[in-house]
Design an enzyme around this catalytic site. Structure first.
Site, PDB file in Angstrom:
ATOM      1  N   ASP A 152     -23.095  38.287  -1.255  1.00  0.00           N
ATOM      2  CA  ASP A 152     -22.078  37.390  -1.286  1.00  0.00           C
ATOM      3  C   ASP A 152     -22.109  36.047  -1.442  1.00  0.00           C
ATOM      4  O   ASP A 152     -22.785  35.498  -0.392  1.00  0.00           O
ATOM      5  CB  ASP A 152     -20.943  37.705  -0.047  1.00  0.00           C
ATOM      6  CG  ASP A 152     -19.679  36.989   0.086  1.00  0.00           C
ATOM      7  OD1 ASP A 152     -19.348  36.636  -1.079  1.00  0.00           O
ATOM      8  OD2 ASP A 152     -19.057  37.063   1.130  1.00  0.00           O
ATOM      9  N   GLY A 153     -21.514  35.421  -2.360  1.00  0.00           N
ATOM     10  CA  GLY A 153     -21.741  34.095  -2.640  1.00  0.00           C
ATOM     11  C   GLY A 153     -21.278  33.266  -1.724  1.00  0.00           C
ATOM     12  O   GLY A 153     -21.752  31.980  -1.231  1.00  0.00           O
ATOM     13  N   ASP A 170     -18.927  31.201 -10.663  1.00  0.00           N
ATOM     14  CA  ASP A 170     -18.195  31.841 -12.066  1.00  0.00           C
ATOM     15  C   ASP A 170     -18.130  33.345 -11.828  1.00  0.00           C
ATOM     16  O   ASP A 170     -18.674  34.378 -12.303  1.00  0.00           O
ATOM     17  CB  ASP A 170     -19.245  31.910 -13.293  1.00  0.00           C
ATOM     18  CG  ASP A 170     -18.784  32.256 -14.598  1.00  0.00           C
ATOM     19  OD1 ASP A 170     -17.214  32.408 -14.596  1.00  0.00           O
ATOM     20  OD2 ASP A 170     -19.357  32.738 -15.383  1.00  0.00           O
TER      21      ASP A 170
END
Length: 288
Positions: A152-153, A170
């Site tokens: 998870d970013g 993005d």
């Protein structure tokens, strides 16, 4: 991963331009988990590669393109929004560390590896099925200056160790931008993850009715040092947020920086430079 449907700054003027719009891992393909904003067991879209004699396209469904690669030029930035996102070089021309949330077909990663070879590039992708397609899109294996992390970013940026010079966001699923990548807390973590003179770049869908709310949150986290421009092709807006006291003066440096960058890049940054320059001058016009 993209989604393309083919004095104090003057916030009112800038808003008019944007309308419509802990690290738990191993260093190679590690795992990032336990995001407080991420529901347990999130439903991840099933990506697929659509191929013809000329190109390979990453999709979650047939309504939107996530990434496209020309077979004859795997490192070429085919989609217009990716070329606009590379405008970060105008604000930070010599990044040493770049991180990207959302691997997709790896267009930006491959371009940066080829044209900014001295920078370290980390891509964070939450969907393991997307990572499984990396070979189809010619994404190179992990190495000294490149790594792909599975996770998870939002968790990645919440760990402020190893700050970066550029942070590219993005990240999309089949429904649009995941909510953990749109919160005020996430944007504040992005600010903390950046070094001085660092740049956050976010790809947004122009059709997203919450776009204005997202930008307002970014303005709060980045002290109003935010500009929003239309991507090279319709359907996307690109947000640039800057961490540094020299933001008001950057407009005067843009022309020289674009000229210096030209020989080492295969894309033209002139259109993006013009838009950034116009937005910066408009944003700070009240200082005159």
């Amino acid at each position: 991963m993209g989604n393309e449907t083919h004095k104090k700054p003057n916030r009112e003027e800038n808003d008019s331009a944007i309308k419509g719009c802990t690290r738990n891992m191993n260093e190679s393909a590690g795992s990032l988990t336990d995001s407080p904003d991420l529901p347990s067991g999130p439903v991840l879209a099933q990506p697929f590669a659509q191929e013809d004699f000329r190109s390979i396209t990453l999709r979650f469904d047939l309504s939107a393109t996530q990434s496209t690669m020309h077979k004859s030029a795997p490192d070429k930035l085919v989609l217009g929004y990716t070329r606009t996102m590379m405008g970060f070089l105008i604000l930070q021309p010599k990044p040493k560390r770049i991180a990207m949330i959302g691997l997709g077909g790896g267009s930006l990663a491959k371009y940066c590896l080829r044209h900014i070879p001295d920078a370290h590039f980390t891509a964070v992708e939450i969907n393991p099925k997307v990572i499984e397609l990396r070979d189809r899109f010619g994404i190179p294996p992990d190495g000294p200056n490149f790594q792909v992390l599975s996770g998870d970013g939002a968790v990645y940026v919440s760990n402020h160790a190893k700050p970066v010079d550029v942070l590219l966001v993005d990240g999309f699923n089949h429904d649009g931008q995941p909510r953990q990548l749109c919160s005020t807390g996430f944007y504040s973590d992005c600010y903390a993850k950046l070094r001085k003179n660092g740049v956050l770049v976010i790809n947004m869908l122009s059709s997203d009715w919450q776009c204005d709310a997202y930008v307002a949150r970014i303005q709060t986290s980045f002290d109003d040092q935010v500009v929003v421009i239309d991507a090279e092709e319709s359907g996307n807006k690109i947000v640039f947020a800057y961490k540094g006291a020299d933001f008001p003066q950057l407009a005067s440096k843009i022309r020289d920086r674009v000229r210096a960058l030209g020989p080492s890049h295969s894309i033209s940054l002139h259109a993006t430079a013009q838009k950034l320059s116009g937005q910066l001058k408009q944003l700070y016009s009240c200082r005159a």
